[in-house]
Write a protein that holds these residues in place. Structure first.
Motif, PDB file in Angstrom:
ATOM      1  N   THR A  18       0.898  -1.318   0.166  1.00 31.11           N
ATOM      2  CA  THR A  18       0.106  -0.199   0.103  1.00 31.11           C
ATOM      3  C   THR A  18       0.935   1.235   0.029  1.00 31.11           C
ATOM      4  O   THR A  18       0.507   2.275  -0.692  1.00 31.11           O
ATOM      5  CB  THR A  18      -0.764  -0.030   1.191  1.00 31.11           C
ATOM      6  OG1 THR A  18      -1.669  -1.279   1.096  1.00 31.11           O
ATOM      7  CG2 THR A  18      -1.758   1.141   1.192  1.00 31.11           C
ATOM      8  N   ALA A  19       1.854   1.172   0.828  1.00 24.87           N
ATOM      9  CA  ALA A  19       2.882   2.402   0.763  1.00 24.87           C
ATOM     10  C   ALA A  19       3.493   2.607  -0.570  1.00 24.87           C
ATOM     11  O   ALA A  19       3.862   3.573  -0.910  1.00 24.87           O
ATOM     12  CB  ALA A  19       3.943   2.119   1.935  1.00 24.87           C
ATOM     13  N   GLY A  20       3.807   1.288  -1.211  1.00 22.61           N
ATOM     14  CA  GLY A  20       4.390   1.365  -2.647  1.00 22.61           C
ATOM     15  C   GLY A  20       3.647   2.064  -3.489  1.00 22.61           C
ATOM     16  O   GLY A  20       3.961   2.757  -4.301  1.00 22.61           O
ATOM     17  N   THR A  21       2.533   1.638  -3.549  1.00 25.54           N
ATOM     18  CA  THR A  21       1.513   2.308  -4.458  1.00 25.54           C
ATOM     19  C   THR A  21       1.382   3.707  -4.495  1.00 25.54           C
ATOM     20  O   THR A  21       1.287   4.541  -5.154  1.00 25.54           O
ATOM     21  CB  THR A  21      -0.047   1.617  -4.040  1.00 25.54           C
ATOM     22  OG1 THR A  21       0.005   0.075  -4.419  1.00 25.54           O
ATOM     23  CG2 THR A  21      -1.146   1.916  -5.311  1.00 25.54           C
ATOM     24  N   ARG A  22       1.159   4.157  -3.042  1.00 24.85           N
ATOM     25  CA  ARG A  22       0.974   5.537  -2.842  1.00 24.85           C
ATOM     26  C   ARG A  22       2.325   6.144  -3.237  1.00 24.85           C
ATOM     27  O   ARG A  22       2.215   7.446  -4.035  1.00 24.85           O
ATOM     28  CB  ARG A  22       0.923   5.779  -1.244  1.00 24.85           C
ATOM     29  CG  ARG A  22       0.599   7.361  -0.957  1.00 24.85           C
ATOM     30  CD  ARG A  22       0.068   7.325   0.565  1.00 24.85           C
ATOM     31  NE  ARG A  22       1.028   6.783   1.533  1.00 24.85           N
ATOM     32  CZ  ARG A  22       0.643   5.695   1.908  1.00 24.85           C
ATOM     33  NH1 ARG A  22      -0.620   5.124   2.037  1.00 24.85           N
ATOM     34  NH2 ARG A  22       1.447   4.831   3.013  1.00 24.85           N
ATOM     35  N   PHE A  23       3.404   5.823  -3.088  1.00 23.48           N
ATOM     36  CA  PHE A  23       4.868   6.380  -3.386  1.00 23.48           C
ATOM     37  C   PHE A  23       4.887   6.425  -4.859  1.00 23.48           C
ATOM     38  O   PHE A  23       5.181   7.404  -5.421  1.00 23.48           O
ATOM     39  CB  PHE A  23       6.052   5.732  -2.945  1.00 23.48           C
ATOM     40  CG  PHE A  23       7.168   5.941  -3.530  1.00 23.48           C
ATOM     41  CD1 PHE A  23       7.701   7.254  -3.281  1.00 23.48           C
ATOM     42  CD2 PHE A  23       7.742   5.425  -4.737  1.00 23.48           C
ATOM     43  CE1 PHE A  23       8.993   7.832  -3.927  1.00 23.48           C
ATOM     44  CE2 PHE A  23       9.046   5.751  -5.243  1.00 23.48           C
ATOM     45  CZ  PHE A  23       9.569   7.305  -4.843  1.00 23.48           C
ATOM     46  N   PHE A  24       4.791   5.341  -5.558  1.00 20.71           N
ATOM     47  CA  PHE A  24       4.885   5.381  -7.054  1.00 20.71           C
ATOM     48  C   PHE A  24       3.706   6.303  -7.745  1.00 20.71           C
ATOM     49  O   PHE A  24       4.059   6.928  -8.708  1.00 20.71           O
ATOM     50  CB  PHE A  24       4.393   3.845  -7.710  1.00 20.71           C
ATOM     51  CG  PHE A  24       5.636   2.708  -7.362  1.00 20.71           C
ATOM     52  CD1 PHE A  24       7.004   3.213  -7.586  1.00 20.71           C
ATOM     53  CD2 PHE A  24       5.579   1.784  -6.715  1.00 20.71           C
ATOM     54  CE1 PHE A  24       7.989   2.294  -7.338  1.00 20.71           C
ATOM     55  CE2 PHE A  24       6.610   0.607  -6.448  1.00 20.71           C
ATOM     56  CZ  PHE A  24       7.685   1.217  -6.572  1.00 20.71           C
ATOM     57  N   THR A  25       2.497   6.374  -7.084  1.00 18.40           N
ATOM     58  CA  THR A  25       1.511   7.292  -7.960  1.00 18.40           C
ATOM     59  C   THR A  25       1.966   8.922  -7.620  1.00 18.40           C
ATOM     60  O   THR A  25       2.078   9.649  -8.466  1.00 18.40           O
ATOM     61  CB  THR A  25       0.284   7.187  -6.961  1.00 18.40           C
ATOM     62  OG1 THR A  25      -0.298   5.678  -7.087  1.00 18.40           O
ATOM     63  CG2 THR A  25      -0.668   8.200  -7.605  1.00 18.40           C
ATOM     64  N   GLU A  26       2.695   9.044  -6.270  1.00 15.39           N
ATOM     65  CA  GLU A  26       3.238  10.594  -6.052  1.00 15.39           C
ATOM     66  C   GLU A  26       4.279  10.768  -6.796  1.00 15.39           C
ATOM     67  O   GLU A  26       4.624  11.848  -7.138  1.00 15.39           O
ATOM     68  CB  GLU A  26       3.270  10.500  -4.752  1.00 15.39           C
ATOM     69  CG  GLU A  26       2.177  10.705  -3.698  1.00 15.39           C
ATOM     70  CD  GLU A  26       2.373  10.659  -2.327  1.00 15.39           C
ATOM     71  OE1 GLU A  26       3.859  10.567  -1.731  1.00 15.39           O
ATOM     72  OE2 GLU A  26       1.374  10.674  -1.330  1.00 15.39           O
ATOM     73  N   PHE A  27       5.157   9.798  -7.422  1.00 17.31           N
ATOM     74  CA  PHE A  27       6.251  10.008  -7.915  1.00 17.31           C
ATOM     75  C   PHE A  27       6.031  10.046  -9.473  1.00 17.31           C
ATOM     76  O   PHE A  27       6.951  10.256 -10.210  1.00 17.31           O
ATOM     77  CB  PHE A  27       7.132   8.532  -7.774  1.00 17.31           C
ATOM     78  CG  PHE A  27       8.657   8.815  -8.413  1.00 17.31           C
ATOM     79  CD1 PHE A  27       9.506   9.767  -7.968  1.00 17.31           C
ATOM     80  CD2 PHE A  27       9.056   7.716  -9.223  1.00 17.31           C
ATOM     81  CE1 PHE A  27      10.814   9.798  -8.466  1.00 17.31           C
ATOM     82  CE2 PHE A  27      10.175   7.914  -9.784  1.00 17.31           C
ATOM     83  CZ  PHE A  27      11.157   8.864  -9.378  1.00 17.31           C
ATOM     84  N   GLY A  28       4.825   9.925  -9.955  1.00 19.93           N
ATOM     85  CA  GLY A  28       4.413  10.009 -11.160  1.00 19.93           C
ATOM     86  C   GLY A  28       4.240   8.875 -11.970  1.00 19.93           C
ATOM     87  O   GLY A  28       4.064   8.934 -13.375  1.00 19.93           O
TER      88      GLY A  28
END
Length: 196
Positions: A104-114
Motif C-alpha cells: 500500500t505504501a508502494g502504491t502511494r509512493f509510485f503514484t506520487e512519484f508520477g
C-alpha cells in the motif's frame, strides 16, 4: 530441444540481431524480443560471463552495461538492483516467489512519484516479476511495473540512452534525484570506466 534452441541463437548474426532487440525500441522484428527471448539471452550472457577468464578486464562498454542498461523494456544492471533494494528497504515492495508485490505504501509512493501503475489484468501475468540480473546475480524489478519505473526515470531526465548500445547514462539531474529520493549513489560515466 536445448541444442536446437541454442543453435538458433548461436549464429553470430542472429545473436547480434536478438541482442539489438533487447532494448525495447520499436524495431521491425520486435516480435523476436519477447520477454521469454529476452530472459533466454540474459541467461546465456550470464553463463558466458561465468566462463570468462578472471584476468580479462571488462571493456568500457561492458562496464557501462553492467552499471545500467535497458533489457527489453525495463532497467537492468547495478542501478536497477540498487533501486530494487531501495524499494524493499522503504517497504514499497516485498520480494517473494519471483514477484515484487507492491505494498500500500508502494502504491502511494509510485503514484506520487508520477508512475501510473498498470492494472494486473492488462499485463497478462507480467505485472511485476523479478528478473535475475546477469551482471549483479541479484534480482531487479521487470514486467509492466519495471517498464513504468524505467519510463518515469527517462521522463524525468534522470537517464539517457548511450548511442549504439543498450547501456544508459545517469545524468547529473538523475544522480541528484536518485540520491535525494532513494539514497542511491549512481556513478558518473567517467567513474564507470575506471571500475572493473
Amino acid at each position: 530441444m536445448i541444442a536446437e534452441t541454442a543453435a538458433v541463437v548461436g549464429d553470430p548474426a542472429r545473436a547480434t540481431m536478438l541482442s539489438a532487440l533487447l532494448d525495447g525500441r520499436a524495431l521491425t522484428a520486435s516480435e523476436l524480443a519477447s520477454p521469454a527471448v529476452a530472459g533466454m539471452i540474459e541467461g546465456i550472457v550470464a553463463v558466458a560471463l561465468e566462463k570468462r577468464p578472471p584476468y580479462r578486464p571488462l571493456s568500457r562498454e561492458a562496464r557501462a552495461l553492467s552499471a545500467a542498461r535497458i533489457c527489453y523494456d525495463h532497467l537492468a544492471g547495478r542501478l536497477s538492483v540498487d533501486l530494487t533494494d531501495a524499494f524493499v528497504a522503504r517497504e514499497y515492495v516485498v520480494l517473494e516467489d519471483g514477484v515484487a508485490e507492491i505494498t500500500t505504501a508502494g502504491t502511494r509512493f509510485f503514484t506520487e512519484f508520477g508512475i501510473e501503475l498498470p492494472t494486473r489484468r492488462a499485463t497478462r501475468g507480467h505485472y511485476s516479476r523479478l528478473c535475475l540480473d546477469w551482471t549483479e546475480r541479484r534480482p531487479h524489478i521487470a514486467g509492466a511495473v519495471g517498464a513504468a519505473i524505467t519510463r518515469r526515470c527517462f521522463d524525468l531526465g534522470w537517464m539517457e540512452r548511450m548511442e549504439r548500445s543498450h547501456a544508459v547514462i545517469v545524468t547529473p539531474l538523475g544522480r541528484r534525484g536518485l540520491q535525494k529520493t532513494f539514497g542511491i549513489e549512481a556513478l558518473k560515466p567517467a567513474d564507470r570506466t575506471k571500475r572493473s
